[in-house]
Write a protein that holds these residues in place. Structure first.
Motif, PDB file in Angstrom:
ATOM      1  N   THR A  24       0.849  -1.192   0.000  1.00 49.03           N
ATOM      2  CA  THR A  24       0.000   0.000   0.000  1.00 49.03           C
ATOM      3  C   THR A  24       0.885   1.242   0.000  1.00 49.03           C
ATOM      4  N   VAL A  25       0.458   2.238  -0.762  1.00 48.74           N
ATOM      5  CA  VAL A  25       1.189   3.498  -0.865  1.00 48.74           C
ATOM      6  C   VAL A  25       0.241   4.620  -0.458  1.00 48.74           C
ATOM      7  N   SER A  26       0.677   5.433   0.511  1.00 50.40           N
ATOM      8  CA  SER A  26      -0.129   6.551   0.985  1.00 50.40           C
ATOM      9  C   SER A  26       0.658   7.843   0.832  1.00 50.40           C
ATOM     10  N   HIS A  27      -0.050   8.902   0.427  1.00 50.78           N
ATOM     11  CA  HIS A  27       0.567  10.206   0.216  1.00 50.78           C
ATOM     12  C   HIS A  27      -0.021  11.197   1.225  1.00 50.78           C
ATOM     13  N   ASP A  28       0.841  11.908   1.908  1.00 49.24           N
ATOM     14  CA  ASP A  28       0.421  12.933   2.862  1.00 49.24           C
ATOM     15  C   ASP A  28       0.920  14.289   2.375  1.00 49.24           C
ATOM     16  N   SER A  29       0.006  15.225   2.202  1.00 48.12           N
ATOM     17  CA  SER A  29       0.391  16.570   1.790  1.00 48.12           C
ATOM     18  C   SER A  29       0.981  17.332   2.978  1.00 48.12           C
ATOM     19  N   PHE A  30       1.556  18.502   2.680  1.00 45.65           N
ATOM     20  CA  PHE A  30       2.133  19.318   3.745  1.00 45.65           C
ATOM     21  C   PHE A  30       1.054  19.766   4.729  1.00 45.65           C
ATOM     22  N   CYS A  31      -0.116  20.089   4.219  1.00 44.90           N
ATOM     23  CA  CYS A  31      -1.201  20.530   5.097  1.00 44.90           C
ATOM     24  C   CYS A  31      -1.631  19.415   6.049  1.00 44.90           C
ATOM     25  N   THR A  52       8.408   2.204   4.512  1.00 45.52           N
ATOM     26  CA  THR A  52       9.452   3.125   4.070  1.00 45.52           C
ATOM     27  C   THR A  52       8.802   4.460   3.755  1.00 45.52           C
ATOM     28  N   THR A  53       9.342   5.529   4.337  1.00 43.18           N
ATOM     29  CA  THR A  53       8.793   6.870   4.130  1.00 43.18           C
ATOM     30  C   THR A  53       9.828   7.736   3.435  1.00 43.18           C
ATOM     31  N   THR A  54       9.433   8.379   2.347  1.00 41.74           N
ATOM     32  CA  THR A  54      10.298   9.305   1.609  1.00 41.74           C
ATOM     33  C   THR A  54       9.613  10.658   1.532  1.00 41.74           C
ATOM     34  N   LYS A  55      10.413  11.715   1.666  1.00 36.51           N
ATOM     35  CA  LYS A  55       9.890  13.072   1.602  1.00 36.51           C
ATOM     36  C   LYS A  55       9.923  13.580   0.161  1.00 36.51           C
ATOM     37  N   GLY A  84       7.007  20.764  -2.130  1.00 37.59           N
ATOM     38  CA  GLY A  84       5.672  20.813  -1.544  1.00 37.59           C
ATOM     39  C   GLY A  84       5.590  20.398  -0.100  1.00 37.59           C
ATOM     40  N   GLY A  85       6.626  19.765   0.460  1.00 42.30           N
ATOM     41  CA  GLY A  85       6.605  19.401   1.861  1.00 42.30           C
ATOM     42  C   GLY A  85       5.812  18.157   2.192  1.00 42.30           C
ATOM     43  N   GLY A  86       5.352  17.404   1.187  1.00 45.51           N
ATOM     44  CA  GLY A  86       4.606  16.178   1.452  1.00 45.51           C
ATOM     45  C   GLY A  86       5.533  14.991   1.624  1.00 45.51           C
ATOM     46  N   GLN A  87       4.941  13.832   1.899  1.00 46.58           N
ATOM     47  CA  GLN A  87       5.727  12.613   2.029  1.00 46.58           C
ATOM     48  C   GLN A  87       4.912  11.425   1.550  1.00 46.58           C
ATOM     49  N   THR A  88       5.628  10.376   1.149  1.00 42.02           N
ATOM     50  CA  THR A  88       5.001   9.166   0.634  1.00 42.02           C
ATOM     51  C   THR A  88       5.456   7.985   1.478  1.00 42.02           C
ATOM     52  N   THR A  89       4.495   7.192   1.947  1.00 40.02           N
ATOM     53  CA  THR A  89       4.786   6.027   2.778  1.00 40.02           C
ATOM     54  C   THR A  89       4.370   4.762   2.033  1.00 40.02           C
TER      55      THR A  89
END
Length: 465
Positions: A17-24, A128-131, A135-140
């Motif tokens: 599973t891949v999740s994206h978190d925005s900066f907000c 694994t988390t990469t920034k 935009g300041g987001g990250q992908t896990t």
């Protein structure tokens, strides 16, 4: 469709599973962390003060118990000791047999435990988390994989992230259908009733912490009217393959305590048993001690004192760590803001976060020491007040010495001439006297013939022509 796409190299495997978190979204979580941190910090600062009071009251309880304990004889019950703190050190009697009626197995033990296990699927995961660079987001990225183990509790495969599908080898393997069957047998602990130590009955709740280290062996056991042969120390209720473990296999084993003698420190009751002995500080500060083997009352009190010291330091370190984490939560948004800077934002954020981590550690240490000192002032004034006075005096001496050094700092030697009139009236610069600026402690030479003169104003800056 997902499986077909994965087969041809498109998309992610079903167990990834891949999740994206925005900066907000990250900032929103960080702000929630600020609220949690502002709650945790004062709460655990209060726990530090409470912990010092608990340690003092526990120590006074033990001292009170030492002065009032009665050493009783094992083979003689004295009613005059009822409601008093009593110490006994006696051998356990084996007149009562412990029995597991479901499997018809047992023996002359004071305590026996049935351990039921089933071979099941269990889910594990790696993340694994990469920034993101902009935009300041990250992908896990989270990968789920599954292993087979003997477990004492049931695992529901429907709760897996892949929902009844397992990847038995690695993260990249294609999931297969999997399911753990129902668990029909449960574990249980059996106690002899009563458990006798001389003329005294040992309460069951004191026996809860007995070590169960010895395994019970028998040729066979009976379950639902059928004889089941034991292999080593296990009775296999369900076995699909003789020489291999399979999903759904169930095995049962039994262990007992080898305890032959016990020592008890508690309040004697009229029914020849024991309960908690309470001090003047209430039920939270009581003595109810059980140990294996023959031990004197002094040895048992020494154990209780060591436990009090260990618990005090454990709570101190836990409180310090939680305060540190709370400060990290409060300052979390500060370390997150630089990630808005393109390309180098992640690096700057890591640097700022590392600096804040060190600073928060220092602040947490200061807060922990400060509130521990307050606890000492409140509960140990005979020790806390002198230490506080010495600390204040040391701070005053250090501060006064620093202030004296700053006030009496020697002035720097400025470059000078004889007088402004000499500079204005004399046309020959050779008649002027010049003092070259030198570092502190430098002894200037007396012969000025080799010095190249340069006119200076009174403020020390060279004159421009």
């Amino acid at each position: 469709m997902d499986e077909i796409a994965t087969m041809f190299g498109f998309g992610d495997p079903p167990n990834v599973t891949v999740s994206h978190d925005s900066f907000c979204e990250r900032m929103n979580r960080a702000l929630c962390g600020v609220c949690c941190g502002l709650i945790l910090i004062p709460v655990f600062c209060g726990i530090l003060i409470w912990n010092e009071g608990r340690a003092v009251k526990t120590d006074k309880t033990l001292q009170e118990g030492k002065s009032s304990v009665v050493n009783a004889k094992c083979q003689e019950f004295n009613p005059n000791n009822n409601d008093k703190l009593v110490h006994i050190a006696c051998d356990l009697s084996n007149n009562t047999k412990v029995w597991d009626n479901d499997f018809e197995i047992g023996g002359p033990y004071c305590c026996m435990q049935r351990i039921a296990e089933m071979y099941q699927w269990r889910q594990l995961s790696t993340s694994t988390t990469t920034k993101n660079s902009v935009g300041g987001g990250q992908t896990t990225t989270t990968c789920y994989y599954h292993i087979n183990e003997w477990l004492t509790s049931y695992v529901n495969t429907a709760s897996f992230a892949t929902s009844n599908r397992c990847s038995p080898s690695n993260c990249g393997a294609q999931p297969v259908s999997c399911s753990n069957p129902s668990f029909t047998v449960t574990g249980r602990t059996f106690f002899a009733n009563p458990i006798m130590a001389g003329e005294y009955k040992v309460p069951v709740d004191l026996m809860q912490n007995l070590p169960l280290s010895n395994s019970i062996t028998a040729p066979s056991v009976k379950y639902n009217g059928q004889d089941i042969a034991m292999k080593f120390t296990y009775a296999y209720l369900q076995k699909q393959v003789d020489n291999a473990d399979s999903i759904g296999d169930i095995r049962v084993s039994w262990k007992y305590s080898p305890a032959s003698s016990v020592s008890i420190l508690a309040k004697q009751t009229s029914d020849r048993s024991f309960t908690k002995w309470e001090s003047k500080y209430g039920s939270s500060y009581s003595i109810y001690k059980f140990s294996l083997g023959i031990k004197t009352s002094d040895e048992m009190f020494e154990e209780l004192e060591k436990q009090n010291v260990v618990l005090t330091w454990v709570l101190r370190f836990i409180s310090f760590f939680v305060i540190w984490c709370g400060l990290q939560m409060v300052t979390g948004p500060i370390a997150l803001i630089p990630e808005l800077i393109p390309c180098v934002g992640g690096f700057i954020s890591n640097v700022v976060g590392s600096i804040l981590c060190y600073l928060n550690c220092i602040v947490a240490s200061g807060l922990a020491l400060f509130f521990i000192a307050i606890g000492w002032l409140a509960y140990r004034p005979a020790i806390g007040i002198p230490i506080f006075i010495v600390g204040v005096l040391l701070c005053c001496v250090a501060g006064g010495g620093l202030a004296y050094a700053i006030i009496n700092r020697p002035p720097r030697n400025p470059p000078v001439v004889d007088s402004p009139q000499d500079w204005n009236n004399n046309s020959s610069m050779g008649s002027m006297q010049y003092q070259q600026p030198q570092p502190y402690g430098y002894d200037p030479p007396t012969d000025h013939n080799d010095i190249v003169l340069q006119p200076y104003y009174d403020d020390g800056y060279p004159q421009k022509y």
